[in-house]
Design a protein around this motif. Sequence first.
Motif, mmCIF file in Angstrom:
data_model
loop_
_atom_site.group_PDB
_atom_site.id
_atom_site.type_symbol
_atom_site.label_atom_id
_atom_site.label_comp_id
_atom_site.label_asym_id
_atom_site.label_seq_id
_atom_site.Cartn_x
_atom_site.Cartn_y
_atom_site.Cartn_z
ATOM 1 N N GLU A 63 0.872 -1.263 -0.221
ATOM 2 C CA GLU A 63 0.029 -0.179 -0.065
ATOM 3 C C GLU A 63 1.042 1.135 -0.001
ATOM 4 O O GLU A 63 0.224 2.096 -0.796
ATOM 5 N N ASN A 64 1.792 1.039 0.616
ATOM 6 C CA ASN A 64 2.932 2.129 0.806
ATOM 7 C C ASN A 64 3.640 2.544 -0.401
ATOM 8 O O ASN A 64 3.338 4.066 -1.067
ATOM 9 N N TYR A 65 3.554 1.928 -1.959
ATOM 10 C CA TYR A 65 4.144 2.345 -2.636
ATOM 11 C C TYR A 65 2.169 1.881 -3.770
ATOM 12 O O TYR A 65 2.590 2.408 -5.016
ATOM 13 N N ASP A 66 1.499 2.127 -3.311
ATOM 14 C CA ASP A 66 0.146 1.583 -4.451
ATOM 15 C C ASP A 66 0.441 1.211 -5.302
ATOM 16 O O ASP A 66 0.282 1.038 -6.449
ATOM 17 N N PHE A 67 0.577 -0.324 -4.877
ATOM 18 C CA PHE A 67 1.710 -1.155 -6.162
ATOM 19 C C PHE A 67 0.543 -2.424 -5.695
ATOM 20 O O PHE A 67 1.076 -3.326 -4.217
ATOM 21 N N GLU A 68 0.150 -3.292 -6.727
ATOM 22 C CA GLU A 68 -0.711 -4.107 -6.889
ATOM 23 C C GLU A 68 0.477 -5.524 -6.615
ATOM 24 O O GLU A 68 0.946 -5.181 -8.023
ATOM 25 N N PRO A 69 -0.027 -6.570 -6.562
ATOM 26 C CA PRO A 69 0.558 -7.966 -6.107
ATOM 27 C C PRO A 69 1.135 -8.479 -8.212
ATOM 28 O O PRO A 69 -0.324 -8.482 -8.542
ATOM 29 N N ASP A 70 1.822 -7.962 -8.635
ATOM 30 C CA ASP A 70 1.840 -9.089 -10.006
ATOM 31 C C ASP A 70 2.185 -11.054 -9.139
ATOM 32 O O ASP A 70 3.087 -11.309 -9.148
ATOM 33 N N ARG A 71 1.079 -11.424 -9.562
ATOM 34 C CA ARG A 71 0.756 -12.880 -9.087
ATOM 35 C C ARG A 71 1.317 -14.055 -9.790
ATOM 36 O O ARG A 71 1.476 -14.692 -9.339
ATOM 37 N N GLY A 72 2.039 -13.535 -11.221
ATOM 38 C CA GLY A 72 2.794 -14.193 -11.989
ATOM 39 C C GLY A 72 3.940 -13.735 -12.155
ATOM 40 O O GLY A 72 4.707 -14.191 -12.744
ATOM 41 N N ALA A 73 4.906 -13.179 -10.909
ATOM 42 C CA ALA A 73 5.903 -12.587 -11.063
ATOM 43 C C ALA A 73 6.874 -13.807 -10.847
ATOM 44 O O ALA A 73 6.955 -14.394 -9.923
ATOM 45 N N VAL A 74 7.599 -14.396 -11.913
ATOM 46 C CA VAL A 74 9.150 -14.450 -11.565
ATOM 47 C C VAL A 74 10.427 -14.070 -12.263
ATOM 48 O O VAL A 74 10.597 -13.307 -12.669
ATOM 49 N N GLN A 112 15.798 -29.000 -12.138
ATOM 50 C CA GLN A 112 14.862 -29.630 -13.260
ATOM 51 C C GLN A 112 13.265 -29.101 -12.776
ATOM 52 O O GLN A 112 12.764 -29.473 -11.998
ATOM 53 N N LEU A 113 12.760 -28.102 -13.582
ATOM 54 C CA LEU A 113 11.012 -27.451 -13.829
ATOM 55 C C LEU A 113 11.206 -27.561 -15.078
ATOM 56 O O LEU A 113 12.257 -26.806 -15.977
ATOM 57 N N GLU A 114 10.435 -28.087 -16.014
ATOM 58 C CA GLU A 114 9.985 -27.152 -16.886
ATOM 59 C C GLU A 114 9.147 -25.717 -17.120
ATOM 60 O O GLU A 114 9.591 -25.518 -18.345
ATOM 61 N N LYS A 115 8.707 -24.804 -16.191
ATOM 62 C CA LYS A 115 8.859 -23.712 -15.878
ATOM 63 C C LYS A 115 8.843 -22.919 -14.313
ATOM 64 O O LYS A 115 8.881 -23.772 -13.868
ATOM 65 N N PHE A 116 9.444 -21.881 -14.214
ATOM 66 C CA PHE A 116 9.888 -21.456 -12.975
ATOM 67 C C PHE A 116 8.404 -21.216 -12.050
ATOM 68 O O PHE A 116 7.941 -20.784 -12.908
ATOM 69 N N ARG A 117 8.438 -21.066 -11.296
ATOM 70 C CA ARG A 117 7.485 -21.194 -10.441
ATOM 71 C C ARG A 117 6.980 -19.247 -9.551
ATOM 72 O O ARG A 117 7.876 -19.069 -9.555
ATOM 73 N N SER A 118 5.810 -19.138 -9.771
ATOM 74 C CA SER A 118 5.176 -17.352 -9.409
ATOM 75 C C SER A 118 5.619 -17.205 -8.089
ATOM 76 O O SER A 118 5.693 -18.599 -7.405
ATOM 77 N N GLY A 119 6.446 -15.896 -7.996
ATOM 78 C CA GLY A 119 6.746 -15.544 -6.181
ATOM 79 C C GLY A 119 7.746 -15.915 -6.035
ATOM 80 O O GLY A 119 8.156 -15.921 -4.883
ATOM 81 N N LYS A 120 9.163 -16.394 -7.099
ATOM 82 C CA LYS A 120 10.153 -16.990 -6.052
ATOM 83 C C LYS A 120 11.376 -16.328 -7.372
ATOM 84 O O LYS A 120 11.018 -15.940 -8.211
ATOM 85 N N VAL A 121 12.644 -16.352 -6.335
ATOM 86 C CA VAL A 121 13.589 -15.619 -6.934
ATOM 87 C C VAL A 121 14.553 -16.657 -7.254
ATOM 88 O O VAL A 121 14.863 -17.290 -6.248
ATOM 89 N N TYR A 122 15.123 -17.018 -8.028
ATOM 90 C CA TYR A 122 16.257 -17.797 -9.078
ATOM 91 C C TYR A 122 17.129 -17.598 -8.779
ATOM 92 O O TYR A 122 18.028 -15.912 -9.321
#
Length: 855
Positions: A63-74, A112-122
Motif C-alpha cells: 500500500e505504501n507504494y500503491d502497488f498491486e501484486p504481480d501474481r505471475g512474477a518470476v 529441473q523444472l518445466e518452467k519457473f514458479r511464480s513468487g520466487k527468486v532464482y
Amino acid sequence: MKFTLKDYQEDAVRDVLRNMRKARERWHESDPERVSFSLTATTGAGKTVMAAAVFEALFHGDENYDFEPDRGAVVIWFSDDPSLNEQTRFRLMEASDRIHHGDLVVVDSKFQLEKFRSGKVYFLNTQKLGKHSLLVRGHDSSDPSFEGMKPDNRQTTIWDTIQNTIDDPNLTLYLVLDEAHRGMGQTTEVKAERSTIVKRLINGDKGIPAMPIVWGISATIERFKTAMKEADGRSTLPDIVVDSAKVQESGLLKDTIILDVPNEVGLFDTVLVRRAADKLKESTAAWAAYSLEQGLSHTVRPLMVLQVPNTPDHDEIGRAIDTIRERCPDLGYDSFAHVFGDHTKQTFGGHTVDHISPERVQDATHIRVLIAKDAISTGWDCPRAEVMVSFRPAKDRTHITQLLGRMVRTPLARRVPGNDRLNSVNCLLPFFDLTTVEEVADSLMKGGEGGDTAPPIQRVLINPRELKPNPAISAAVWDKFTSLPSQSLPRKAAKPVKRLTALAHELAADGLKKDAGKLAHAELHKVLDAAKTRYAVEIAARRAEVYRVEGKSLKTGLFGEDRTFADFVELADRRVIEDAYRRAARGLGADLAKSYVKHVAGQSTDEDDYLMAEADIAALGLVPDVKEDLEREAEKLANNWLQANRVPIKDLGDERQDVYRGVQAMSVEPQDIGLMKPKATIEAHSAKHDQGQVVELPSYENHLMCDAEGKYPADMNEAEKTVLGTEMGRSGYQGWYRNPARPSQDSLGIAYSVGDQYKTLRPDFIFFSESPDGRIVADLVDPHGAYLADALPKLKGMADFAERLGHHFRRIEVVEKVGEEYRVLDLKDAGVRAAVAAADNAKALYESSISSDYA
C-alpha cells in the motif's frame, strides 16, 4: 520489511516498481515489447535492502507504494559470482519478513523444472550457464562436444525452462543483473564467456530466449545502458539514479577516511604496521566503551585488512603478523585469516593462516586481521573493517581505492553521534609519499578510479589529529549548544498516517505512551466520522458508485447482423465492494481502514455490517478532501506527540534516538531536530600550499573542540578569518564552533529548496557569548558567497529558518564582501527577510540599503 528504509531507498523502490508495472504492461500487450531499465546505486547504498522491498511488493503488493501484486512474477537474479549470490540471498532473508527461505532458490546442476514458479527468486551465475554446465548441455549445437544431446535423465535444459516461463501468458519473467556493468564493455579472453552469456540472455541467441524485462543494478551503469541501447527490439524505461550525497547523509557510510603516510620516503612498513595495530586496539576499546554506555547487547569487533601485492613476500607478511601480535597480545593465531584465490592454508614466516570466504568475514567476528590482495571480490564489503595497511606500491593506488571503497559501510548502519573515531576508516600507506597519497585522496573523493564502484567520500584527511571537547568551555555554553535547532530534509512521498502509526509504535515500544497505536487510530476515527458529516453529499454519491456496476450489453443476430447496445446497471457483489475497499485502504492506510471498519461495525457479528463499513471506507477514499483532512490531522498529532516527548526521547540511547529522527523526517515539510554534543572529532592540521610545501594550519583558541594544547586547527579563507576575528572581539565572547560541513548530528543544518528539491546548507560559524543579564546566547554567522549559483535559494532558506526558529539565537547574519567592505544582512529583521523573499539576485541584496556594514 524488517528494516525501515531510508528516504532515498523508498524513492528508488517506488521508481523501480513504477518501471516494473510499465514493463509488465508492455510485455503482456498484444504486440509484446521487451523492456530494460537500470538502478545506479553507489556501494553501501543498500541495494539488497531496496531489492528486498521491491520483491516484497512485486509478490505481495504494498500500500505504501500503491502497488498491486504481480501474481505471475518470476525473478532471476544473475551475477558472475556464486559467493556473491549466496551473500545476496542471505541479505534478502535478513531484510525481508515476507520473502521466505523457500522463495529464494539457488539453481544448481540438478535443477529441473518445466518452467519457473511464480513468487520466487532464482539465483543463477555465469558458471551455471557456461557451455560445459549440465544445465545447458545439448542446446549449443555449435559445440561438437555436446553432439546436440541433452544430458542423461534431463527432460529440459535451463533454456527450455526459461522459454516455457516466457511463453506462459500467466507468468512475467524479470531478469535482475547484479553488478550489471560487468561484461558489458570490451572483454578480455577471461571475461569473454561471461559477456557472451549476459548478452545472449538479454538479446536471445542460438536457442537462448531473450529476457522480457531486464533490470540492471550497478554503481557504474553506463556500459549496461549502452548495451541496452544497442539491443535489438528492446525499449528502455527511465533509469533510476540514487544520489550519493543522500547515501552519505543517511549515515550508512562512514564520514571520513584517514590516510596515514610517512613525512619522508623510507622503509616505514614496520612503523606503520605498529601504528595500525595501535589503531585497531584503540578502535576496539572505543567500541567496547560505546557499547557499554549505550547498553548494547554486543559490541563491534573491528577488523584490520592487510593488503599485499599479487605476488607477496610471505616472510614480510610474517613480520607484519609478529608486529601486530606484539602490539595486540590478546590476538590469537585464529584471529588471522586470508582471502587468497587458491583457498589453501598459507605460511607467513612462522605463522600458518587459514583461508576464509570473503562473504563470511563480517560475521566471523573472531577474525581480527584479514590478509588480502586486490579488492577481495566484487560486491564484498565489511562494515566492521576499520583499519587497513597496504603494502602496495604507489603505482597500485587503484587497487587501494577499490578496497577502501569496500570498507565504508558503518557497522551499525547508522552514524555514531558526535564521534568521528567511530565514523571513520583508517588507511596506512607505508610506501607512499605525500604527493601520491593526495592523488589517492582526490580519487576517493571522486568515487574511485577507472569505473570502480566506490562511493565518493566527503572527507579524506591526511595525518590528521583527534580533538576532544574543550575543558575551557563552560557547561552553560554546551547546554546552549545542545538546545539549538537543526532541520531534517522532508520526503517527497511522505505519508502522514504512516508517520503517525510508526511514531505510535515506537512510543509504545519505549514505554513513553501507553496504547499509542489505539489512541492514534481513535483520533483518526474522529476525523473520518466528522468527514462523513462534512462531506455527506459527496460521500453519498461515491457510495452509490461503489454499490452500482454499470455496463453495456451487445445484442446481435446469429450471423452478426442487427447489432445493438443496451446500457445495464447491476448491484455490486461482495467481491466488487471488497476490491473498492482495498483500493481506498491503500490511500488511507490499510491498518487505519481495518480499525475503522471495526469502529463502524461496532459489536456486530453480521458480515453484511462489515461489508457496509467497507463500503463506507471505499466511498471515503473517493473524496479527495477526506484524505487531506486525515493527513493534516495525522501530521499535527504526530508533531504534538514528538514535541511532548522531546525530553524523554533525548534520554534514550543513540540507536533509539536515530529511529525517532527517521520518524520525524517522514514529513513533507522540513522538521526541527536537535543538535548533539560532539565527543571526538578528527581534523587536518596541515595543508599543501601552492608552492608545493606542506605547512601547519593556523590554530585558534576557544573552539568548543580542541587538541591536547587547547587549539583548533583550521584552514580558512579571507572572509572566514574576518568573521572569526570580528566575533572574537565582541563583548561577552565565550567561544566558537565551526559547523561541520558533513551530515552529522553535531552539525546544524538548514533546509532550502531549489525547484521541487530540498537540500541542506550548513552555516560556517556559531558563536557563544554571555549577555549582560548573564545568559549564554548564540549567534549564527555565515560568510555567504553571493557569487555561488545557489546563493539565493540558500539565503531564502536561512531567512525562513530565522522566521520560524530565530528566537533560539541572538543574531542570524550572513556576510559578504562588496568592493573593499564587508556587508551584512540581519535575517532577524522582518524587513530584511521580506526583501530576501522578493529578491531574484543575492548579490544585489548586499549592495542595497537593507544591508549594513559588518563590524
